[in-house]
Design an enzyme around this catalytic site. Structure first.
Site, PDB file in Angstrom:
ATOM      1  N   LYS A 118       0.057   5.378   8.372  1.00 45.83           N
ATOM      2  CA  LYS A 118       0.749   5.552   7.092  1.00 45.83           C
ATOM      3  C   LYS A 118      -0.255   5.562   5.955  1.00 45.83           C
ATOM      4  O   LYS A 118      -0.235   6.445   5.077  1.00 45.83           O
ATOM      5  CB  LYS A 118       1.770   4.423   6.913  1.00 45.83           C
ATOM      6  CG  LYS A 118       2.607   4.511   5.633  1.00 45.83           C
ATOM      7  CD  LYS A 118       2.046   3.668   4.493  1.00 45.83           C
ATOM      8  CE  LYS A 118       2.146   2.178   4.775  1.00 45.83           C
ATOM      9  NZ  LYS A 118       1.705   1.364   3.597  1.00 45.83           N
ATOM     10  N   THR A 172       0.860  -1.177   0.000  1.00 48.52           N
ATOM     11  CA  THR A 172       0.000   0.000   0.000  1.00 48.52           C
ATOM     12  C   THR A 172       0.897   1.227   0.000  1.00 48.52           C
ATOM     13  O   THR A 172       1.564   1.528   0.990  1.00 48.52           O
ATOM     14  CB  THR A 172      -0.922   0.017   1.231  1.00 48.52           C
ATOM     15  OG1 THR A 172      -1.775  -1.134   1.191  1.00 48.52           O
ATOM     16  CG2 THR A 172      -1.788   1.267   1.244  1.00 48.52           C
ATOM     17  N   LYS A 193      -7.554   1.205  -2.755  1.00 48.42           N
ATOM     18  CA  LYS A 193      -7.133   0.848  -1.397  1.00 48.42           C
ATOM     19  C   LYS A 193      -7.335   2.022  -0.445  1.00 48.42           C
ATOM     20  O   LYS A 193      -7.681   1.832   0.728  1.00 48.42           O
ATOM     21  CB  LYS A 193      -5.667   0.411  -1.400  1.00 48.42           C
ATOM     22  CG  LYS A 193      -5.127   0.006  -0.016  1.00 48.42           C
ATOM     23  CD  LYS A 193      -5.877  -1.185   0.587  1.00 48.42           C
ATOM     24  CE  LYS A 193      -5.370  -1.540   1.976  1.00 48.42           C
ATOM     25  NZ  LYS A 193      -4.061  -2.221   1.959  1.00 48.42           N
TER      26      LYS A 193
END
Length: 294
Positions: A240, A97, A172
């Protein structure tokens, strides 16, 4: 069967690589800590390499599942990076990701040497990786996706192509935005139930059968009530990911007020020492505010 390399053997990458080996592919792994790659190879019967370049040489597909943008660049570019060893016509599949920016940057470098690129971040957590039941959201050229899809089927329950390079990462971001808001709502609801004198697990079981039901409620409500936060996807990683989503939102002029607030709530969890707790640990904020055990 294909010749493959897998770069990154964390809680997600190690079982994903194992599923590829069990599916009959020839798999060579790389990990920043070589001893970990050597141990994986000894357990699963594949090969290991000291650099991404060595792992990628002669491979039809190279998969990666590392930490962040910088980690991805480090295994893809440079004289020891995967691209230096990949043959023309091979396909790089990135399960990390990361930002859409780095995805497009690396895809352009790959294209310049005749290598395909599919961004393919996953959802399903450690359990999904171990059970081979991940949801994979993909971006890239349709032909490259079509080539990669039967390979990643080894650890996928659903794989969908959403468009050009970067589309997988954008999808995502949607996934993480939804999870953040949902877990915060669950934390509020469960703590409300506790303070109101209700049995929170009984409440969660009933609510999960109705319109308020979700995977998170079915699988995390009980562990949240029990103060059990060791389910794989850490708060540090969620922050993150939310940072990536908030940065992308700013770039395209979209306001994400709930996501921004929940990101700050996760920052509070980090300050409590919960950076490695899983994402359902948002409920700990309420316990701390009311003087309960954390």
């Amino acid at each position: 069967m294909a010749k493959l390399a897998f770069l990154g053997l964390g809680v997600m990458g190690a079982p994903m690589a194992a599923h590829l080996k069990n599916a009959g592919h020839e798999v060579t792994v790389y990990n920043r800590t070589t001893a970990k790659a050597e141990a994986w190879a000894a357990t699963h019967g594949g090969g290991f390499a000291a650099t991404p370049r060595e792992a990628a040489e002669g491979c039809d597909f190279v998969m990666a599942c590392v930490g962040n943008d910088d980690d991805l660049r480090s295994v893809v570019t440079g004289p020891d990076g995967a691209l230096a060893g990949m043959k023309s016509g091979a396909v790089f599949v990135d399960h990390t990701t990361v930002s859409a920016t780095v995805t497009r940057e690396l895809a352009a470098q790959a294209a310049a040497q005749g290598v395909g690129y599919v961004d393919a971040p996953v959802s399903g957590g450690q359990a999904g990786a171990e059970n081979g039941k991940l949801a994979i959201m993909c971006g890239g050229d349709a032909a490259h996706f079509a080539a990669a899809e039967p390979i990643v089927a080894a650890y996928s329950k659903a794989t969908v192509h959403f468009g050009d390079v970067g589309a997988g990462q954008l999808t995502k971001m949607v996934n993480q935005i939804c999870i953040a808001g949902l877990v915060q709502a669950m934390s509020e609801g469960l703590f409300f139930a506790m303070q109101a004198g209700l049995d929170p697990k009984k409440v969660a079981d009933l609510v999960s059968q109705g319109a308020g039901g979700s995977w998170q409620l079915q699988n995390r409500a009980g562990t949240m009530v029990d103060n059990h936060f060791t389910h794989g996807f850490a708060v540090d990683w969620m922050r993150k990911d939310l940072g990536i989503a908030l940065g992308q939102a700013k770039e395209i002029g979209v306001s994400l007020p709930v996501t921004a607030i929940v990101d700050q709530f996760y920052a509070e969890v980090q300050q409590m020492g919960g950076g490695r707790w899983d994402t359902s640990s948002l409920i700990q904020r309420f316990r701390k505010m009311t003087g309960g055990d954390v």
